[in-house]
Design an enzyme around this catalytic site. Structure first.
Site, PDB file in Angstrom:
ATOM      1  N   ARG A 144      34.591  49.065  34.319  1.00 23.67           N
ATOM      2  CA  ARG A 144      35.215  49.515  35.581  1.00 23.67           C
ATOM      3  C   ARG A 144      34.108  50.115  36.423  1.00 23.67           C
ATOM      4  NH1 ARG A 144      40.723  52.838  36.824  1.00 23.67           N
ATOM      5  NH2 ARG A 144      41.468  50.727  36.559  1.00 23.67           N
TER       6      ARG A 144
ATOM      7  N   HIS B 268      40.645  43.441  40.913  1.00 19.88           N
ATOM      8  CA  HIS B 268      41.290  44.051  39.739  1.00 19.88           C
ATOM      9  C   HIS B 268      42.087  42.969  39.003  1.00 19.88           C
ATOM     10  CE1 HIS B 268      42.545  47.029  37.044  1.00 19.88           C
ATOM     11  NE2 HIS B 268      43.331  47.775  37.803  1.00 19.88           N
TER      12      HIS B 268
ATOM     13  N   GLN C 196      44.810  43.695  36.314  1.00 21.89           N
ATOM     14  CA  GLN C 196      46.068  44.128  36.924  1.00 21.89           C
ATOM     15  C   GLN C 196      46.889  42.911  37.336  1.00 21.89           C
ATOM     16  OE1 GLN C 196      47.226  47.467  37.463  1.00 21.89           O
ATOM     17  NE2 GLN C 196      49.072  46.270  37.837  1.00 21.89           N
TER      18      GLN C 196
ATOM     19  N   ASP D 278      50.022  49.283  47.011  1.00 24.64           N
ATOM     20  CA  ASP D 278      48.974  50.043  46.312  1.00 24.64           C
ATOM     21  C   ASP D 278      48.620  51.228  47.208  1.00 24.64           C
ATOM     22  OD1 ASP D 278      46.796  50.843  44.730  1.00 24.64           O
ATOM     23  OD2 ASP D 278      45.473  49.229  45.401  1.00 24.64           O
TER      24      ASP D 278
ATOM     25  N   CYS E 149      50.771  49.057  41.339  1.00 27.98           N
ATOM     26  CA  CYS E 149      49.847  49.034  40.198  1.00 27.98           C
ATOM     27  C   CYS E 149      49.706  50.398  39.545  1.00 27.98           C
ATOM     28  CB  CYS E 149      48.486  48.522  40.660  1.00 27.98           C
ATOM     29  SG  CYS E 149      47.801  49.489  42.015  1.00 27.98           S
TER      30      CYS E 149
ATOM     31  N   ARG F  49      50.254  45.559  31.233  1.00 22.75           N
ATOM     32  CA  ARG F  49      48.783  45.561  31.151  1.00 22.75           C
ATOM     33  C   ARG F  49      48.349  45.337  29.702  1.00 22.75           C
ATOM     34  NH1 ARG F  49      45.724  48.303  34.937  1.00 22.75           N
ATOM     35  NH2 ARG F  49      43.996  47.438  33.737  1.00 22.75           N
TER      36      ARG F  49
HETATM   37  N1  NVA Z   1      43.152  50.451  44.851  1.00 17.50           N
HETATM   38  C1  NVA Z   1      43.169  51.430  43.793  1.00 17.50           C
HETATM   39  C2  NVA Z   1      43.662  50.802  42.525  1.00 17.50           C
HETATM   40  C3  NVA Z   1      43.708  51.698  41.324  1.00 17.50           C
HETATM   41  C4  NVA Z   1      44.170  51.006  40.087  1.00 17.50           C
HETATM   42  C5  NVA Z   1      41.789  52.027  43.626  1.00 17.50           C
HETATM   43  O1  NVA Z   1      40.809  51.275  43.697  1.00 17.50           O
HETATM   44  O2  NVA Z   1      41.670  53.231  43.441  1.00 17.50           O
HETATM   45  N1   CP Z   2      46.483  50.367  37.543  1.00 13.69           N
HETATM   46  C1   CP Z   2      45.386  50.888  36.960  1.00 13.69           C
HETATM   47  O1   CP Z   2      44.354  50.227  36.813  1.00 13.69           O
HETATM   48  O2   CP Z   2      45.550  52.158  36.500  1.00 13.69           O
HETATM   49  P1   CP Z   2      44.371  53.140  36.013  1.00 13.69           P
HETATM   50  O3   CP Z   2      43.494  53.398  37.194  1.00 13.69           O
HETATM   51  O4   CP Z   2      45.083  54.355  35.519  1.00 13.69           O
HETATM   52  O5   CP Z   2      43.608  52.443  34.918  1.00 13.69           O
END
Ligand code: NVA
Ligand code: CP
Length: 300
Positions: free
Chosen positions: A103, A130, A133, A219, A257, A285
């Site tokens: 990540r 992502h 997801q 989101d 998400c 997930r």
């Molecule tokens: N768009 C959000 C998704 C988190 C799972 C982010 O990047 O923080």
């Molecule tokens: N949706 C998602 O990726 O959640 P987290 O950021 O908690 O991993």
């Protein structure tokens, strides 16, 4: 050949179906409490530059259920790109673990890691994509409204949305995306969706996007790393992008998400209503990623 999962379109439409079928089978095995050690003695490295709940929990639990093991490396552990070049981290990971989920902020860093790794690199979220997801989103849509339905995306056009666009293109889902003009889907992602066969309809009008939709997906307006972007919040507020009861006057299901910012991009009462399938989506997930790992590690 080592297969990576940097974004959804690293899979063909047939491979996506294989992964989703495996996910559904594995979900059944969990529910029936049947052991399924497809990845016995294998290890997943998990590298996080950003916080996470679902991604870490689902990958780590998934590896345990598959008979393997997962190692968590947070921002203070690995010092990605700081203690040593990314290329060295990629080669080090390749010597120890069977697969790595990462990540990261910068999608180019992910591609650089993948280019130097001899093991599958799985994108657990970058600023641009992502895809894990999306696998869970598609599994959830398949379990609820089915792929032969109309779906509306309402909100930011960044990582989650962009992978969802590609996933819908691969799955043949009729998608409309509503974003403020300045926070839309990257043209290159739209071109890739077009190349797959089904680019979404794009608008800046949330009400038009949700009309007749069977499912509405949103989101957060401010993603991890963008916490100080006040202009961004203002653009979404000004354009009426909040998913609330007024916007949803038909009765679509609602996806998110998570994590959600209640009463910002989605109201508390919609998130807590029966139409929200967000907990099913979050659980998926686990199942979707187990299907993916088993596919990438040739265990299906
Ligand atoms: N768009 C959000 C998704 C988190 C799972 C982010 O990047 O923080
Ligand atoms: N949706 C998602 O990726 O959640 P987290 O950021 O908690 O991993």
């Amino acid at each position: 050949m080592t297969r990576h999962f940097t974004d959804v379109d690293d899979l063909s439409a047939d491979e996506l179906e294989t992964v989703l079928d495996a996910a559904a089978d594995l979900k059944g095995q969990v529910k029936r409490d049947e052991p399924h050690p497809l990845l016995g003695r294998q290890t997943l490295g998990m590298v996080f530059e950003k916080p996470s709940s679902r991604t870490r929990l689902s990958f780590e639990t998934g590896m345990t259920q598959l008979g393997g093991h997962a190692i968590f490396l947070g921002p203070d552990d690995i010092g990605l790109g700081e203690r040593e070049p990314l290329t060295d981290t990629a080669r080090t990971l390749s010597g120890y673990v069977d697969c790595a989920m990462v990540r990261l902020f910068d999608h180019e860093d992910l591609k650089e890691l993948a280019a130097c790794a001899d093991i599958p690199i799985v994108n657990g979220l970058t600023d641009d994509a992502h895809p894990c997801q999306t696998l869970a989103d598609l599994l959830t849509l398949r379990e609820t409204v089915g792929f032969d339905s109309r779906v509306a995306w309402v909100g930011d056009g960044n990582n989650v949305a962009q992978s969802f666009v590609l996933g819908c293109a691969l799955a043949g889902i009729d998608l409309t995306v509503a974003t403020p003009d300045e926070y839309g889907i990257d043209e290159r992602v739209l071109d890739r969706a077009d190349g797959i066969g089904t680019a979404p309809d794009v608008t800046n009008d949330p009400a038009a996007a949700v009309t007749g939709a069977d499912a509405v997906y949103t989101d957060v307006w401010v993603s991890m790393g963008e916490e100080h972007s006040k202009e961004k919040l203002a653009a979404f507020e000004a354009g009426d992008f909040q998913v609330n009861a007024d916007l949803l006057d038909d009765s679509p299901i609602v996806l998110h998400c998570l994590p959600a910012h209640r009463d910002e991009e989605i109201t508390e009462n919609v998130l807590e209503s029966d139409r929200a399938v967000v907990w099913q989506q979050a659980e998926n997930r686990l199942h979707a990623q187990k299907g993916l790992l088993a596919f990438l590690l040739d265990a299906l």
